[in-house]
Design a protein around this motif. Structure first.
Motif, PDB file in Angstrom:
ATOM      1  N   GLN A  28      -8.901  -2.455   1.208  1.00 41.18           N
ATOM      2  CA  GLN A  28      -9.220  -1.351   0.515  1.00 41.18           C
ATOM      3  C   GLN A  28      -7.874  -1.243  -0.293  1.00 41.18           C
ATOM      4  OE1 GLN A  28      -9.591   1.429   3.853  1.00 41.18           O
ATOM      5  NE2 GLN A  28     -10.472   0.444   4.526  1.00 41.18           N
ATOM      6  N   GLU A  29      -8.093  -0.678  -2.106  1.00 43.46           N
ATOM      7  CA  GLU A  29      -6.846  -0.273  -2.648  1.00 43.46           C
ATOM      8  C   GLU A  29      -6.887   1.057  -1.999  1.00 43.46           C
ATOM      9  OE1 GLU A  29      -6.546  -2.160  -6.005  1.00 43.46           O
ATOM     10  OE2 GLU A  29      -7.299   0.411  -6.960  1.00 43.46           O
ATOM     11  N   ARG A  30      -5.308   1.333  -2.723  1.00 42.32           N
ATOM     12  CA  ARG A  30      -4.448   2.677  -1.724  1.00 42.32           C
ATOM     13  C   ARG A  30      -3.520   2.743  -3.116  1.00 42.32           C
ATOM     14  NH1 ARG A  30      -5.263   4.810   3.738  1.00 42.32           N
ATOM     15  NH2 ARG A  30      -7.319   3.893   3.377  1.00 42.32           N
ATOM     16  N   SER A  31      -3.276   4.177  -3.477  1.00 43.00           N
ATOM     17  CA  SER A  31      -2.456   4.680  -3.972  1.00 43.00           C
ATOM     18  C   SER A  31      -1.863   5.875  -3.701  1.00 43.00           C
ATOM     19  CB  SER A  31      -2.962   5.600  -5.897  1.00 43.00           C
ATOM     20  OG  SER A  31      -4.000   4.091  -5.910  1.00 43.00           O
ATOM     21  N   TYR A  32      -0.272   5.586  -4.541  1.00 40.31           N
ATOM     22  CA  TYR A  32       0.878   6.102  -3.916  1.00 40.31           C
ATOM     23  C   TYR A  32       1.718   6.994  -4.567  1.00 40.31           C
ATOM     24  CZ  TYR A  32      -0.868   4.011   1.050  1.00 40.31           C
ATOM     25  OH  TYR A  32      -1.724   3.595   1.636  1.00 40.31           O
ATOM     26  N   ILE A  38       4.847   5.607   2.587  1.00 39.86           N
ATOM     27  CA  ILE A  38       3.773   5.349   2.813  1.00 39.86           C
ATOM     28  C   ILE A  38       3.548   4.531   4.238  1.00 39.86           C
ATOM     29  CG2 ILE A  38       2.674   2.815   2.516  1.00 39.86           C
ATOM     30  CD1 ILE A  38       4.003   3.335  -0.736  1.00 39.86           C
ATOM     31  N   TYR A  49      -0.133  -3.778   4.169  1.00 35.31           N
ATOM     32  CA  TYR A  49      -0.227  -3.316   2.927  1.00 35.31           C
ATOM     33  C   TYR A  49       0.499  -4.867   2.292  1.00 35.31           C
ATOM     34  CZ  TYR A  49      -0.158   1.248   5.037  1.00 35.31           C
ATOM     35  OH  TYR A  49      -0.435   2.571   5.445  1.00 35.31           O
ATOM     36  N   THR A 102       0.212   0.915  -5.984  1.00 33.73           N
ATOM     37  CA  THR A 102      -0.627   0.741  -5.616  1.00 33.73           C
ATOM     38  C   THR A 102      -0.250   0.173  -4.685  1.00 33.73           C
ATOM     39  OG1 THR A 102      -1.343   1.365  -7.948  1.00 33.73           O
ATOM     40  CG2 THR A 102      -2.910  -0.274  -6.436  1.00 33.73           C
ATOM     41  N   LEU A 105      -4.906  -2.630   1.484  1.00 32.82           N
ATOM     42  CA  LEU A 105      -4.463  -2.443   3.024  1.00 32.82           C
ATOM     43  C   LEU A 105      -5.710  -3.139   3.423  1.00 32.82           C
ATOM     44  CD1 LEU A 105      -3.772  -0.582   5.482  1.00 32.82           C
ATOM     45  CD2 LEU A 105      -4.460   1.368   4.817  1.00 32.82           C
TER      46      LEU A 105
END
Length: 142
Positions: A28-32, A38, A49, A102, A105
């Motif tokens: 899955q793509e995650r943004s911070y 994180i 990650y 980006t 995960l």
């Protein structure tokens, strides 16, 4: 969709195209945002990650008197938290976004399910981890 990013990661370098495509479905793509945590040292690991954009700083708390030890900055292509895929121990360091980040995960339960369905991949990953362990042992002072 993410198989190209996975192919550039040392941990997954021995996987063939079909295996990479199957594994990529679990990510899955995650943004911070810059400054956000994180991974927090001591937390349980939720997965692995892969940083695809931005930079992260890795720190480790030794004790309250000495503050945090700076372990460096990592950027795109770097893997974080791979040990959580194999053990259920707490995170050994904190990872903080230096700028907007980006990352891809793969949750630990998804990864373990993938390995149950692709046991040959587990053998390939063991070979990569064995090489890492040998390298680390060679670097260790006597």
């Amino acid at each position: 969709m993410y198989e190209d990013a996975l192919a550039r990661v040392d941990l997954f370098s021995a996987l063939d195209k079909k295996e990479l495509q199957a594994l990529a479905k679990s990510f899955q793509e995650r943004s911070y945002t810059a400054g956000s945590t994180i991974i927090a040292q001591g937390d349980s690991g939720v997965g692995l990650y892969i940083v695809t954009a931005g930079n992260v700083r890795i720190t480790r708390s030794k004790d309250a008197d000495h503050g945090d030890e700076d372990l460096g900055v990592q950027g795109p292509g770097n893997v974080l938290g791979e040990m959580s895929l194999l053990d259920d121990l707490p995170r050994s360091a904190t990872v903080t976004a230096v700028d907007d980040v980006t990352a891809l995960l793969v949750p630990v339960w998804e990864f373990r399910n993938f390995l149950r369905n692709h046991p040959d991949v587990a053998l390939k990953l063991l070979a990569v981890l064995s090489r890492r362990l040998r390298k680390a042992e060679n670097l260790r002072p006597e």
